[in-house]
Write a protein that holds these residues in place. Structure first.
Motif, PDB file in Angstrom:
ATOM      1  N   LEU A  63       0.820  -1.211   0.000  1.00 12.34           N
ATOM      2  CA  LEU A  63       0.000   0.000   0.000  1.00 12.34           C
ATOM      3  C   LEU A  63       0.857   1.266   0.000  1.00 12.34           C
ATOM      4  CD1 LEU A  63      -2.687  -1.157   2.563  1.00 12.34           C
ATOM      5  CD2 LEU A  63      -3.139  -0.566   0.166  1.00 12.34           C
ATOM      6  N   GLN A  64       2.048   1.179   0.581  1.00 18.75           N
ATOM      7  CA  GLN A  64       2.926   2.347   0.671  1.00 18.75           C
ATOM      8  C   GLN A  64       3.314   2.845  -0.722  1.00 18.75           C
ATOM      9  OE1 GLN A  64       6.886   1.949   2.499  1.00 18.75           O
ATOM     10  NE2 GLN A  64       6.351   3.667   3.818  1.00 18.75           N
ATOM     11  N   ARG A  65       3.238   1.987  -1.712  1.00 20.21           N
ATOM     12  CA  ARG A  65       3.543   2.402  -3.092  1.00 20.21           C
ATOM     13  C   ARG A  65       2.560   3.453  -3.603  1.00 20.21           C
ATOM     14  NH1 ARG A  65       3.993  -3.609  -4.071  1.00 20.21           N
ATOM     15  NH2 ARG A  65       6.097  -4.050  -3.347  1.00 20.21           N
ATOM     16  N   LEU A  66       1.405   3.567  -2.941  1.00 19.60           N
ATOM     17  CA  LEU A  66       0.410   4.562  -3.329  1.00 19.60           C
ATOM     18  C   LEU A  66       0.735   5.960  -2.801  1.00 19.60           C
ATOM     19  CD1 LEU A  66      -2.757   2.419  -2.485  1.00 19.60           C
ATOM     20  CD2 LEU A  66      -1.824   2.872  -4.774  1.00 19.60           C
ATOM     21  N   VAL A  67       1.660   6.054  -1.857  1.00 19.64           N
ATOM     22  CA  VAL A  67       2.014   7.317  -1.211  1.00 19.64           C
ATOM     23  C   VAL A  67       3.006   8.067  -2.098  1.00 19.64           C
ATOM     24  CG1 VAL A  67       3.081   8.343   0.844  1.00 19.64           C
ATOM     25  CG2 VAL A  67       1.580   6.352   1.068  1.00 19.64           C
ATOM     26  N   SER A  68       2.751   9.359  -2.329  1.00 14.26           N
ATOM     27  CA  SER A  68       3.608  10.127  -3.239  1.00 14.26           C
ATOM     28  C   SER A  68       5.031  10.305  -2.717  1.00 14.26           C
ATOM     29  CB  SER A  68       2.978  11.487  -3.549  1.00 14.26           C
ATOM     30  OG  SER A  68       2.895  12.275  -2.385  1.00 14.26           O
ATOM     31  N   HIS A  69       5.203  10.437  -1.411  1.00 11.18           N
ATOM     32  CA  HIS A  69       6.529  10.605  -0.820  1.00 11.18           C
ATOM     33  C   HIS A  69       6.620   9.705   0.421  1.00 11.18           C
ATOM     34  CE1 HIS A  69       6.145  14.209  -3.292  1.00 11.18           C
ATOM     35  NE2 HIS A  69       7.459  14.174  -3.366  1.00 11.18           N
ATOM     36  N   PRO A  70       6.796   8.391   0.204  1.00 12.78           N
ATOM     37  CA  PRO A  70       6.792   7.455   1.336  1.00 12.78           C
ATOM     38  C   PRO A  70       8.048   7.564   2.204  1.00 12.78           C
ATOM     39  CG  PRO A  70       7.380   6.300  -0.662  1.00 12.78           C
ATOM     40  CD  PRO A  70       7.025   7.721  -1.067  1.00 12.78           C
ATOM     41  N   SER A  71       7.935   7.003   3.401  1.00 14.56           N
ATOM     42  CA  SER A  71       9.051   6.958   4.356  1.00 14.56           C
ATOM     43  C   SER A  71       9.294   5.507   4.757  1.00 14.56           C
ATOM     44  CB  SER A  71       8.719   7.787   5.601  1.00 14.56           C
ATOM     45  OG  SER A  71       8.464   9.115   5.264  1.00 14.56           O
ATOM     46  N   PRO A  72       9.928   4.723   3.883  1.00 12.53           N
ATOM     47  CA  PRO A  72      10.126   3.313   4.205  1.00 12.53           C
ATOM     48  C   PRO A  72      10.939   3.095   5.478  1.00 12.53           C
ATOM     49  CG  PRO A  72      11.127   3.860   2.077  1.00 12.53           C
ATOM     50  CD  PRO A  72      10.429   5.076   2.573  1.00 12.53           C
ATOM     51  N   ASP A  73      11.894   3.980   5.768  1.00 13.97           N
ATOM     52  CA  ASP A  73      12.678   3.839   6.995  1.00 13.97           C
ATOM     53  C   ASP A  73      11.804   4.025   8.234  1.00 13.97           C
ATOM     54  OD1 ASP A  73      14.934   3.369   5.484  1.00 13.97           O
ATOM     55  OD2 ASP A  73      15.653   5.431   5.618  1.00 13.97           O
ATOM     56  N   LEU A  74      10.860   4.955   8.171  1.00 15.07           N
ATOM     57  CA  LEU A  74       9.955   5.163   9.293  1.00 15.07           C
ATOM     58  C   LEU A  74       9.042   3.950   9.457  1.00 15.07           C
ATOM     59  CD1 LEU A  74       8.962   6.949  11.573  1.00 15.07           C
ATOM     60  CD2 LEU A  74       7.446   8.069   9.937  1.00 15.07           C
ATOM     61  N   LEU A  75       8.579   3.391   8.360  1.00 14.22           N
ATOM     62  CA  LEU A  75       7.753   2.191   8.445  1.00 14.22           C
ATOM     63  C   LEU A  75       8.538   1.055   9.096  1.00 14.22           C
ATOM     64  CD1 LEU A  75       5.146   0.657   7.906  1.00 14.22           C
ATOM     65  CD2 LEU A  75       5.985   0.187   5.590  1.00 14.22           C
TER      66      LEU A  75
END
Length: 151
Positions: A25-37
């Protein structure tokens, strides 16, 4: 909406087993924060909106009273899931502040940053009740961001 109402609409705290679905779902976010996830168990709140089979169809990632990411699968939009996630996050933020006995934090508004060009997200947040608070220079890799608040 109370915490019980959020549960009735299919919102719950995320579990480790939910992470692959949330990453998708994070792929839908325009500016994701994978490190925070990756760090959410230690530093933030991760809530998921689930379908009837308890599969995540949306999520909200937040730290304190700041909403960092919100995404709902296109197949499950306009079902009230974003609102339910925000309501559950607000309840969780207030409960955390109450548990820490920080009255000021319990009354703090929710905040978020959104890219000015993300019209869909802005419309969703405004429908929930967020209002423009400030323009934040260089919030998104050189682009400004809009700080929205929900009192």
């Amino acid at each position: 909406m109370t915490g019980g109402d959020a549960a009735a609409t299919g919102v719950r705290p995320a579990r480790a087993a939910d992470v692959p679905a949330v990453e998708s779902l994070q792929r839908l976010v325009s500016h994701p924060s994978p490190d925070l996830l990756d760090a959410w168990p230690a530093v933030g709140t991760l809530l998921v909106a689930v379908d009837a089979a308890d599969r995540p169809v949306g999520y909200l990632l937040g730290v304190g009273a700041h909403l960092t990411e919100l995404a709902v699968s296109p197949d499950h939009r306009r079902e009230g899931r974003a609102t339910a996630l925000v309501d559950a996050f607000r309840d969780a933020s207030r409960s955390d502040a109450d548990a820490a006995d920080t009255t000021d934090a319990a009354d703090a508004p929710l905040t978020l940053l959104v890219h000015p060009g993300n019209d869909g997200a802005r419309a969703c947040y405004e429908a929930i009740g967020f209002r423009l608070d400030a323009r934040v220079p260089d919030a998104f890799d050189g682009d400004d961001g809009l700080r929205l608040v929900l009192d």
